[in-house]
Structures are given as structure tokens and as C-alpha cells.
Design a protein around this motif. Structure first.
Motif, short mmCIF file in Angstrom:
data_model
loop_
_atom_site.label_atom_id
_atom_site.label_comp_id
_atom_site.label_asym_id
_atom_site.label_seq_id
_atom_site.Cartn_x
_atom_site.Cartn_y
_atom_site.Cartn_z
N ILE A 84 -28.99 55.18 -22.33
CA ILE A 84 -30.18 54.98 -22.31
C ILE A 84 -30.59 53.81 -21.54
O ILE A 84 -31.38 54.13 -20.51
CB ILE A 84 -31.18 56.44 -22.94
CG1 ILE A 84 -31.13 57.65 -23.07
CG2 ILE A 84 -32.77 56.44 -22.21
CD1 ILE A 84 -31.64 57.88 -24.61
N PHE A 85 -30.87 52.87 -22.51
CA PHE A 85 -31.44 51.12 -22.30
C PHE A 85 -30.41 51.02 -21.06
O PHE A 85 -31.00 49.74 -19.92
CB PHE A 85 -31.59 50.52 -22.89
CG PHE A 85 -32.51 51.43 -23.91
CD1 PHE A 85 -34.07 51.58 -23.59
CD2 PHE A 85 -32.55 52.58 -24.86
CE1 PHE A 85 -35.16 51.67 -24.19
CE2 PHE A 85 -33.45 53.09 -25.93
CZ PHE A 85 -35.21 52.76 -25.30
N ALA A 86 -29.39 51.28 -21.16
CA ALA A 86 -28.29 50.13 -20.20
C ALA A 86 -27.97 50.86 -19.16
O ALA A 86 -28.01 49.90 -18.33
CB ALA A 86 -26.59 50.11 -21.14
N ALA A 87 -28.38 52.16 -19.04
CA ALA A 87 -28.15 52.50 -17.65
C ALA A 87 -29.39 52.06 -16.75
O ALA A 87 -29.23 52.85 -15.40
CB ALA A 87 -28.46 54.56 -17.46
N LEU A 88 -30.28 52.07 -17.10
CA LEU A 88 -31.71 51.08 -16.78
C LEU A 88 -31.10 50.36 -15.06
O LEU A 88 -32.17 50.83 -14.30
CB LEU A 88 -32.68 50.32 -17.17
CG LEU A 88 -33.80 51.75 -18.41
CD1 LEU A 88 -34.45 50.31 -19.77
CD2 LEU A 88 -34.25 52.90 -17.82
N ALA A 107 -22.77 55.14 -20.35
CA ALA A 107 -21.78 55.34 -21.63
C ALA A 107 -19.93 55.58 -21.00
O ALA A 107 -19.72 55.02 -22.06
CB ALA A 107 -22.18 57.17 -21.30
N SER A 108 -19.94 55.50 -19.76
CA SER A 108 -19.09 54.98 -20.15
C SER A 108 -18.19 53.71 -20.53
O SER A 108 -17.43 53.61 -20.33
CB SER A 108 -18.32 55.24 -18.68
OG SER A 108 -16.88 55.17 -17.87
N GLY A 109 -19.23 52.57 -19.95
CA GLY A 109 -18.63 51.62 -20.48
C GLY A 109 -18.27 51.42 -21.99
O GLY A 109 -18.26 50.91 -21.79
N ILE A 110 -20.01 51.67 -22.28
CA ILE A 110 -20.14 51.45 -23.69
C ILE A 110 -18.64 52.30 -24.64
O ILE A 110 -18.18 51.80 -25.39
CB ILE A 110 -21.58 51.92 -24.06
CG1 ILE A 110 -22.57 50.97 -23.75
CG2 ILE A 110 -21.69 51.54 -25.65
CD1 ILE A 110 -23.91 51.28 -23.96
N THR A 111 -18.56 53.39 -24.60
CA THR A 111 -17.20 54.10 -24.76
C THR A 111 -16.24 53.37 -24.10
O THR A 111 -14.82 53.87 -24.96
CB THR A 111 -17.08 55.83 -24.57
OG1 THR A 111 -17.49 55.96 -22.69
CG2 THR A 111 -18.56 56.25 -24.91
N THR A 112 -16.30 52.83 -23.40
CA THR A 112 -14.88 51.67 -23.09
C THR A 112 -13.99 52.92 -21.97
O THR A 112 -12.63 52.47 -22.34
CB THR A 112 -13.53 51.09 -23.87
OG1 THR A 112 -13.25 51.96 -24.82
CG2 THR A 112 -15.19 49.64 -24.69
N THR A 113 -14.58 54.02 -21.57
CA THR A 113 -13.51 55.01 -20.75
C THR A 113 -13.21 54.60 -19.73
O THR A 113 -11.92 54.21 -19.12
CB THR A 113 -14.40 56.29 -20.99
OG1 THR A 113 -14.90 57.16 -22.47
CG2 THR A 113 -14.00 57.30 -20.45
N GLY A 114 -13.91 53.92 -18.81
CA GLY A 114 -13.84 52.91 -17.47
C GLY A 114 -14.05 54.24 -16.49
O GLY A 114 -13.34 54.45 -15.52
N TYR A 115 -14.15 55.44 -16.70
CA TYR A 115 -14.54 56.07 -16.03
C TYR A 115 -15.74 55.90 -14.88
O TYR A 115 -16.98 54.95 -15.07
CB TYR A 115 -14.88 57.99 -16.27
CG TYR A 115 -14.25 58.47 -16.24
CD1 TYR A 115 -12.62 57.90 -15.77
CD2 TYR A 115 -13.90 59.73 -17.11
CE1 TYR A 115 -12.04 59.58 -16.15
CE2 TYR A 115 -12.96 60.55 -17.34
CZ TYR A 115 -11.32 60.35 -16.58
OH TYR A 115 -10.33 61.34 -16.83
#
Length: 482
Positions: A84-88, A107-115
Motif C-alpha cells: 500500500i505504501f510502496a505503491a505511493l 506487490a510484484s516487487g515486494i513478493t519478488t514476482t517480477g510481473y
């Protein structure tokens, strides 16, 4: 009712640290004379202030660490709340940055998904590109931290097995966390620096080397160019293979190596199986490609090794579209993506350990059929797999496959074709970040999925990253009972 103040206190500290980190891309955009620095600065102030206020308001004198219920809550809060805050900074600093897209990207960045839902990465402010790489790096570090400290205590997905690895927290989560985190941070930073230096030596610019190194060690896959790794030299691609594979190995083994103990690394059955399975898959892919599309030996080997290691480790980088290599290559990629890397690394999917344990259960069952009067317990190496570990593994495996099917069907119901839906879910749940299908072919991103499908993919990324149970369990009524 469990006291949630320690959870909120720690979450507030993490938020304050996240806000402080936003000042780095803000400074970069400021030095580039890009007005986007103001968006980062405002987001940094808002995030840091909220974090500090929350931390101060919930500060307690409890020094006994977190209990199991509080650990569940903190784990869920971190992975659900931080995006939520990383998206700001994405709201104004990137194209198509609706709230849905911004949360998905974070969320893709923090979960290391990469989409990604961002097109034309080369035109984005450098601060935005750097922030994406930083989110990957933070996420990979957080994943390793959670895997070494929280999940063994919470007994999620068979991680109870790893309490015998020298990091047993004896029923409490935090008493030894400081020492573990310090050792892990040293290893993580060292690997990142080595990777960045290797990339720079292979011809990358300093900015590209730093961003790609952060994404590589986190097995995250966020890059600085739409072409991913295809525009870089063969030397950079070979370095990528080495560091992607290295980042899919258990980080605890690097900690032990740093202490001068070599035996656990060389004797680890997970590492042996991971490297063996990768070598077999690579050999099969090379035979297929040499048979059906003969090219130069070295380019074919390099392309196959890079893309296969990227998929198996869940990094998500690419130098070619594997779907264009034929049906066998795509099926092989699908299965190695389901396997993933080693448990205790930043890699995702089912993991080598869980599949090894499942194989041990099957072998024991077959032997019991042959010798029904013998007492045979599944073993992994020289260790007995206890009943609670096996129960957790079976629950995890069943939940993983069920989630894969349900979310794939759900995305299909939003209007997506089944191939795109299936592979998008595969890539999100396994944190692979490798898009396949008509909806990703046009741009190489997930921008053509509907908002409903995007939220389903976000859910899959979060569920896949922390073993599903850490989120789902907090919604059970009995979780909140005394």
C-alpha cells in the motif's frame, strides 16, 4: 485476545524504514532534474510519519518476543500492508498508475514476482526504475528473513523441519532474530555487490548493474529495459545464470560458509537435487533445440541456460520467448517453474525440499506395500520427517495446486483466454514473473488484463510468497479465540 501492540510497533518501524528508503530514488530524480522527485519525497514523508506515529503509539516493554499468533499477524501485515505504501510513488510517477496497477506493481516487487504493468521502462524516471529494483531487493531480504525466523516457528509448509538447522527459536520468534538478521544481511549485501561488480565488468552501466543485481539476488526480475537481458552482452548473461542459480540456494548455507563451515553446503541434499534437476532439464532442452531449431552451439546453450535458470529460480528475466521454442520447451518450463528453487532462499514455487519430502513419502508408502509388517518412516537424507512436517507439507501441496486451479478459472471468467490465465497464475503463484499467452505477447506486460484479473493475480502473488497459510489463517474465527 492476543495483544497486537507488538505487531503494530514492529510494523510501524518497518514502515518508517520503507519511507526513509524512498529518499534514495527521490535524490536520484532530483539530481536528474526530474520533477518526479517531489512525488517520492511526499510519499517518503507520509510513510515515515505514519510508521513512526504507529510505532510510538504501540510501544510496549515486552521483551519476550512475539508469540505464534502475533508472528502470524506480523507476517500477514507485512506482505499485505507494505505494498500500500510502496505503491505511493507509482501513482504519479509512472504511466497507467491507477491504484490497482500501482498496488500490483508494488506487490510484484515486494513478493519478488517480477510481473509488471508498466510499458516503456526506458522512458520512466530513473527514480521509479530504481525504486522497483529496491522493492525487489527488500522483498528478497524479507523473504529470506521470514523463511529463517518466522516460518519454522509457524510450521508453514513443512518449515518446522528447518528448526534443527542451527536457528531454532525455541517457540519464540524474536529472541535470536537480531543475530540471524545481521548474518543474513552480511551475506545478502555481499552477494549483491559481487553480482553488481560482475555485471559492470561485463559491460553494463553502473545504474543497470545496480538495478539488475538487486533484482537478481532477490530472484525478482524487475529490469530497467523492456528487452530485459536481451540487449546485454553474453558475459552479462552468463553472470546472470550463475547469480540466479546461486540466489535459489538456501541462504542459511551462505551464513554457514561465512562462518567457515563448508560441510553443510556440500552435504545439503536440497542443493544436490536442485542442481541435478536443473542440469537434467537443461540437457533435455538443449537436445530439443538442437534437434528442432539448430543454431550456433554457444548462443543456443547460453539462451537455454539463461531462460531456464530464470524460470526455475523464479527470477523472470528473459532473452527470448520460450513459447516460440515449441510445445516441449514450454511444458518443460512449466514444470521447472512449479519446482522452483530451494526452501530458505528468495525463490518461490513448491520448492525442492517439499518435492523431495513428497518423494520420500511416496517411496515409504510403496515400500510398505511390499513389506506391510515393517515400520517405515519417510526420511530425507539422514533426518526423519516428523508427522507434523508431513501434515504441513501435504496441506501446502494440496492448497497450492487447488489455488492454482481456482485462480486460473477465476481469471478466465474475467474474459482472459485460458492459456494466458493459466500461465499468468502459474507465474504469480510461483513468483516466477514469466508471462506467456496472447494477453502478454503484445506488450510483454500484464497491462492487458482487466482490473478484476489483476487483483486475482495480486492475490496469487501474495499467497504464493508466504505459503498461503500465513494469510488465510488470520481469517479463521478460531485464530482470534483465546
Amino acid at each position: 485476545m492476543s495483544d497486537i501492540r507488538p505487531v503494530l510497533h514492529l510494523f510501524g518501524l518497518i514502515l518508517a524504514a520503507l519511507g526513509t528508503a524512498m529518499l534514495v530514488p527521490a535524490a536520484l530524480d532530483f539530481s536528474d532534474l526530474n520533477p518526479n522527485w517531489q512525488e517520492f519525497f511526499e510519499a517518503a514523508v507520509e510513510t515515515a510519519l505514519i510508521g513512526m506515529v504507529l510505532s510510538l503509539a504501540t510501544r510496549t516493554k515486552n521483551a519476550n518476543g512475539l508469540n505464534t499468533r502475533q508472528a502470524y499477524l506480523l507476517t500477514a501485515a507485512i506482505w499485505l500492508g507494505l505494498p500500500i505504501f510502496a505503491a505511493l510513488p507509482f501513482i504519479e510517477g509512472a504511466p497507467h498508475a491507477t491504484w490497482t496497477n500501482a498496488y500490483f506493481e508494488a506487490a510484484s516487487g515486494i513478493t519478488t514476482t517480477g510481473y509488471t504493468v508498466f510499458e516503456h521502462l526506458d522512458t520512466l524516471p530513473r527514480g521509479v526504475v530504481l525504486w522497483r529494483g529496491m522493492l525487489n531487493w527488500f522483498g528478497g531480504l524479507g523473504i529470506a528473513f521470514v523463511a529463517m525466523i518466522f516460518l519454522p516457528v509457524l510450521r508453514i509448509g513443512g518449515m518446522r523441519y528447518f528448526q534443527a538447522e542451527g536457528f531454532d527459536t525455541l517457540g519464540k520468534v524474536m529472541p535470536r532474530a537480531h543475530n540471524i538478521a545481521r548474518s543474513l544481511l552480511w551475506v545478502y549485501v555481499s552477494l549483491t555487490l559481487a553480482c553488481a561488480i560482475s555485471y559492470a565488468a561485463a559491460g553494463m552501466s553502473s545504474f543497470d548493474a545496480i538495478c539488475y543485481a538487486m533484482a537478481t539476488i532477490a530472484t525478482g526480475g524487475f529490469g530497467t529495459h523492456d528487452s530485459s537481458f536481451a540487449s546485454f552482452s553474453p558475459g552479462a548473461q552468463y553472470a546472470g545464470v550463475i547469480f540466479m542459480l546461486g540466489s535459489a540456494l538456501p541462504f542459511i548455507r551462505y551464513v554457514q560458509l561465512g562462518r567457515g563451515d563448508l560441510r553443510p553446503f556440500w552435504d545439503d541434499p536440497q542443493i544436490h537435487a536442485f542442481l541435478r534437476w536443473f542440469a537434467l532439464a537443461l540437457a533435455a532442452l538443449l537436445i530439443w533445440r538442437y534437434t528442432h531449431a539448430p543454431e550456433g552451439i554457444e548462443p543456443t546453450f547460453r539462451s537455454a541456460a539463461f531462460n531456464l535458470s530464470s524460470i526455475m529460480t523464479g527470477t523472470g528475466f528473459g532473452t527470448a520467448n520460450v513459447a516460440n521454442w515449441g510445445s516441449f520447451a514450454m511444458v518443460l518450463a512449466y514444470w521447472v517453474g512449479l519446482i522452483g528453487g530451494c526452501t530458505g532462499s528468495s525463490s518461490g514455487a513448491l520448492s525442492v525440499f517439499r518435492l523431495q519430502a513428497l518423494g520420500a513419502v511416496i517411496r515409504a508408502a510403496v515400500r510398505r506395500l511390499q513389506m506391510p509388517h515393517r515400520v517405515l518412516q519417510p526420511r530425507l537424507g539422514d533426518k526423519l520427517l516428523e508427522e507434523d512436517v508431513l501434515s504441513s507439507l501435504i496441506l501446502y501441496f494440496t492448497g497450492y495446486m487447488l489455488t492454482l486451479g481456482l485462480i486460473s478459472v477465476g481469471i478466465s471468467m474475467t474474459g482472459a483466454d485460458f492459456v494466458s490465465a493459466l500461465f499468468a497464475t502459474w507465474g504469480a503463484l510461483g513468483n516466477i514473473g514469466y508471462g506467456v499467452g496472447p494477453l502478454t505477447d503484445r506488450t510483454g506486460t500484464m497491462i492487458d488484463f482487466s482490473d478484476a484479473a489483476t487483483w486475482l493475480l495480486t492475490l496469487a502473488m501474495l499467497l504464493g510468497r508466504i505459503g498461503m497459510l500465513a494469510i488465510l489463517v488470520v481469517f479463521l474465527p478460531r485464530f482470534w479465540r483465546a
